[in-house]
Design an enzyme around this catalytic site. Sequence first.
Site, mmCIF file in Angstrom:
data_model
loop_
_atom_site.group_PDB
_atom_site.id
_atom_site.type_symbol
_atom_site.label_atom_id
_atom_site.label_comp_id
_atom_site.label_asym_id
_atom_site.label_seq_id
_atom_site.Cartn_x
_atom_site.Cartn_y
_atom_site.Cartn_z
ATOM 1 N N ASP A 35 12.860 10.414 4.130
ATOM 2 C CA ASP A 35 12.873 9.692 5.187
ATOM 3 C C ASP A 35 10.895 9.638 5.663
ATOM 4 O O ASP A 35 10.818 10.663 6.185
ATOM 5 C CB ASP A 35 13.494 10.078 6.495
ATOM 6 C CG ASP A 35 13.472 9.367 7.940
ATOM 7 O OD1 ASP A 35 12.553 8.002 7.586
ATOM 8 O OD2 ASP A 35 13.471 9.113 8.878
ATOM 9 N N ALA A 59 8.483 0.361 2.561
ATOM 10 C CA ALA A 59 8.393 -1.036 3.783
ATOM 11 C C ALA A 59 9.120 -1.637 4.720
ATOM 12 O O ALA A 59 10.085 -2.126 4.303
ATOM 13 C CB ALA A 59 6.600 -1.666 3.297
ATOM 14 N N TYR A 126 3.887 -8.156 11.294
ATOM 15 C CA TYR A 126 4.150 -6.950 9.939
ATOM 16 C C TYR A 126 2.677 -6.896 9.218
ATOM 17 O O TYR A 126 1.981 -6.025 8.350
ATOM 18 C CB TYR A 126 4.456 -8.129 9.175
ATOM 19 C CG TYR A 126 4.707 -7.544 7.121
ATOM 20 C CD1 TYR A 126 5.563 -6.849 7.109
ATOM 21 C CD2 TYR A 126 4.349 -8.730 6.507
ATOM 22 C CE1 TYR A 126 5.118 -6.112 5.730
ATOM 23 C CE2 TYR A 126 4.020 -8.499 4.990
ATOM 24 C CZ TYR A 126 4.591 -7.075 4.449
ATOM 25 O OH TYR A 126 4.386 -6.096 3.697
ATOM 26 N N TRP A 151 3.998 -13.788 -1.886
ATOM 27 C CA TRP A 151 4.775 -14.307 -2.016
ATOM 28 C C TRP A 151 5.838 -13.643 -3.099
ATOM 29 O O TRP A 151 5.877 -14.566 -4.174
ATOM 30 C CB TRP A 151 4.329 -15.448 -2.178
ATOM 31 C CG TRP A 151 3.623 -16.191 -1.250
ATOM 32 C CD1 TRP A 151 3.523 -16.200 -0.599
ATOM 33 C CD2 TRP A 151 3.886 -18.034 -1.294
ATOM 34 N NE1 TRP A 151 2.214 -17.146 0.245
ATOM 35 C CE2 TRP A 151 2.675 -18.438 -0.363
ATOM 36 C CE3 TRP A 151 3.917 -19.303 -2.442
ATOM 37 C CZ2 TRP A 151 2.142 -19.418 -0.142
ATOM 38 C CZ3 TRP A 151 3.238 -20.399 -2.242
ATOM 39 C CH2 TRP A 151 3.161 -20.542 -1.121
#
Length: 280
Positions: A35, A59, A126, A151
Amino acid sequence: MILLTGGNGQLGTELRHLLDEQGIDYVSTDSQEMDITDAEQTMTFITELKPEVIYHCAAYTAVDKAEDEGKELDEKINVDGTRNVALAAKKIDATLVYVSTDYVFDGTKKEDTYKTDDQTNPQNEYGRTKLLGEQIVQEIMEKYYIIRTSWVFGQYGHNFVFTMQRLAETNKQLTVVDDQFGRPTWTRTLAEFMTFVIKQKAPYGVYHLSNDNSCSWYEFAKEILKNTEVEVLPVDSSKFPQKAIRPKYSVMDLSKTKELGFKIPTWQEALEAMLAQVTK
């Protein structure tokens, strides 16, 4: 020894397959094994394993949720988690490869591409946390690669390609925004570049990696569905309000990456190759 964080994600899975093909030993982790938001656990795991290279693919990527309900988790994973990984990497003198995003830019350029040293100005949470992650890596590490991408699509996990295909199964007509421009990135191309910089001992620093050529989401969708009967119609983004502001124009400059001798397929070639793999 190589360590992967986020090994079960879209990019991490692609990278595992690539390393398997290349016969390279690695340890893959997800939050179950390590973690990254737990500083002590991360330090212990990494310093005991002693990898020479860490591919930091873990992420928080739920862009709209990061604006409200996921804001705290976004910060914990992308900022605190990156700091924990970087501190451990520094302690054992490992090289860190950190994956970032075109969302660190505000998207206000009209035509010129974004260079690696252009002014950053993220417009959503973000992008803000990924930029903070970049800055943490640069402050803590000397041996690092920051690779900004955009993308992202691939055969593992959820992405725009599969969303369009799924919608095409039940709709004869689809509307897709035509006023946001960028460069699609195949996870395979990105994974290949991540291993390339390590093999080639490329100069440390910030790089941009996406597939070549640029397009709008509308053009991307048309290409995805070109062999179907579905009609794809352009609309402006006001018809699809979203919590997080997206850059209108985030086409990143690839010249620094190309100067290393890395061959970048066009996004059209990458899409064709990816779809061929999926339909095998």
